[in-house]
Scaffold this active site. Structure first.
Site, PDB file in Angstrom:
ATOM      1  N   LYS A 113       0.827  -1.214   0.000  1.00 48.95           N
ATOM      2  CA  LYS A 113       0.000   0.000   0.000  1.00 48.95           C
ATOM      3  C   LYS A 113       0.855   1.255   0.000  1.00 48.95           C
ATOM      4  O   LYS A 113       0.486   2.264  -0.602  1.00 48.95           O
ATOM      5  CB  LYS A 113      -0.946  -0.028   1.196  1.00 48.95           C
ATOM      6  CG  LYS A 113      -2.071  -1.016   0.964  1.00 48.95           C
ATOM      7  CD  LYS A 113      -2.955  -1.171   2.164  1.00 48.95           C
ATOM      8  CE  LYS A 113      -4.066  -2.167   1.863  1.00 48.95           C
ATOM      9  NZ  LYS A 113      -4.706  -2.650   3.088  1.00 48.95           N
ATOM     10  N   LYS A 220      -7.409 -15.231  -9.602  1.00 46.25           N
ATOM     11  CA  LYS A 220      -8.722 -15.314  -8.967  1.00 46.25           C
ATOM     12  C   LYS A 220      -9.514 -14.031  -9.156  1.00 46.25           C
ATOM     13  O   LYS A 220      -8.970 -12.994  -9.511  1.00 46.25           O
ATOM     14  CB  LYS A 220      -8.573 -15.666  -7.488  1.00 46.25           C
ATOM     15  CG  LYS A 220      -7.891 -14.619  -6.632  1.00 46.25           C
ATOM     16  CD  LYS A 220      -7.929 -15.088  -5.168  1.00 46.25           C
ATOM     17  CE  LYS A 220      -7.719 -13.899  -4.245  1.00 46.25           C
ATOM     18  NZ  LYS A 220      -7.870 -14.205  -2.842  1.00 46.25           N
ATOM     19  N   LYS A 223     -11.614  -7.552  -6.752  1.00 44.46           N
ATOM     20  CA  LYS A 223     -12.126  -6.256  -7.213  1.00 44.46           C
ATOM     21  C   LYS A 223     -11.033  -5.382  -7.802  1.00 44.46           C
ATOM     22  O   LYS A 223     -11.290  -4.584  -8.689  1.00 44.46           O
ATOM     23  CB  LYS A 223     -12.942  -5.534  -6.139  1.00 44.46           C
ATOM     24  CG  LYS A 223     -12.312  -5.366  -4.809  1.00 44.46           C
ATOM     25  CD  LYS A 223     -13.363  -4.869  -3.792  1.00 44.46           C
ATOM     26  CE  LYS A 223     -12.858  -5.121  -2.381  1.00 44.46           C
ATOM     27  NZ  LYS A 223     -13.869  -4.987  -1.368  1.00 44.46           N
TER      28      LYS A 223
END
Ligand code: TRP
Length: 355
Positions: A113, A220, A223
């Site tokens: 992040k 997979k 979002k």
């Protein structure tokens, strides 16, 4: 005997997709009778990436409706919003006194992040950690790595410990946070010489993990990957997405091995179709008569059979503000009751005592 406490949180960013449904929600629905389940929407965690206020609120509401529509029953499980439990914020401050900034900076999710916040690309093999740390410390104030990102694991540990949860169903990417939670719990116990917090572990649902791939040929459903089928997708949009899913040129010889994009479509078919349908298309693949267009049409309809009733319930629930308000209030009351008790103990243990 009181039931074991299971806690799961989801950050309020974006809608829920089929991966969330098969990987988590559907399992939560199954265990809500047997465990003391507490499911919450982590809106404070969502704040670490500075969403705009209107989006944040809309997302909390959507996820709440999606949880309820998927079958989580507010009379069985405790459903609440993280920010409705102010005890969490206070305990976050207290626990931070026992958390090292070094261990936080070494957390994988933080590094990812922080890189994103600084506009850096993914780390390369043998990347220099020291240079990265210098960049964080020297970063411009307009491209900062906020302290909330750093202390994300403290907040998550508090979510778990304040509810005294011992079973925490999480994805692979969250296992390190759970490990930190255990470490913080042990550290607290040993520093104050108490046997107060139990160590939480990942909830093992048994059986093989469910594979829910995305539509883009690899990996997979997620979002941030942009390869999702959302529970809320309208039929037209959903069909279009499925028809556009990545495939290959088709098998040229009988019993050819299957490339990942095609295998992924079969994985989705296995989740949503009947064994007969799956067998039909597997045979067609094996004898080279398969037409991917037919497979996709079938897949889209079978997915819709799963999502349509859920989508309709989501929309009904979203329209019923009174119901949502009642659910949230009831959940907050239950969650606060346990949280207040833990916080009072923690204050006492740490020496914050009443005169
Ligand atoms: N960090 C989790 C995620 O991004 C969400 C979360 C926050 C959570 N607090 C939690 C999950 C407590 C389980 C328990 O997926």
């Amino acid at each position: 005997m009181s039931k074991e406490i299971v806690l799961s949180g989801i950050r309020s960013t974006g809608n829920l997709h089929l991966g969330n449904y098969y990987g988590a929600l559907r399992k939560f629905v199954k265990i809500q009778d047997d465990y003391d389940c507490r499911f919450f929407i982590a809106d404070l965690h969502a704040l670490t990436t500075n969403p705009n206020p209107a989006d944040l609120h809309a997302n909390v509401k959507k996820i709440l409706a999606e949880y309820l529509a998927a079958g989580i029953d507010p009379d069985k499980a405790t459903i609440f919003i993280q920010s409705d439990v102010p005890e969490v914020a206070e305990m976050y401050l207290l626990l931070n006194m026992h958390v090292g900034i070094g261990e936080l900076m070494r957390t994988t999710s933080f590094k990812d992040k922080a890189r994103k916040a600084l506009g850096l690309s993914a780390p390369a093999e043998g990347d220099d950690d020291e240079a990265f740390e210098k960049q964080i410390i020297g970063s411009e104030t307009n491209k900062r790595v906020n302290a909330g990102l750093l202390t994300y694991p403290t907040l998550m540990a508090v979510d778990i410990l304040i509810q005294k949860a011992t079973k925490v169903p999480v994805g692979k990417d969250q296992l390190q946070h759970l490990e930190l939670t255990r470490r913080f719990a042990r550290r607290f116990n040993s520093f104050y010489n108490v046997d107060y917090f139990a160590e939480p572990y990942d909830f093992d649902f048994g059986g093989a993990p469910v594979k829910v791939p995305g539509l883009d040929g690899s990996g997979k459903m997620g979002k941030s990957e942009g390869n999702c089928i959302y529970l809320i997708d309208e039929p037209k949009a959903l069909r279009k997405k499925v028809m556009r899913a990545v495939t290959d040129e088709g098998p040229k010889e009988p019993n050819s091995p299957m490339a990942e994009p095609v295998a992924n479509l079969f994985s989705l078919l296995e989740l949503t179709s009947t064994p007969e349908v799956v067998k039909h298309y597997r045979d067609a693949y094996a004898d080279c008569s398969i037409r991917y267009g037919d497979l996709k049409k079938q897949l889209a309809e079978d997915i819709l059979a799963v999502t349509t009733p859920i989508r309709e319930r989501i929309n009904d629930i979203l329209a019923d503000e009174d119901y949502l308000r009642r659910v949230v209030k009831q959940g907050a009351e239950k969650a606060r009751e346990s949280a207040a008790k833990t916080l009072a103990d923690v204050r006492q243990i740490m020496g914050i005592r009443k005169f």
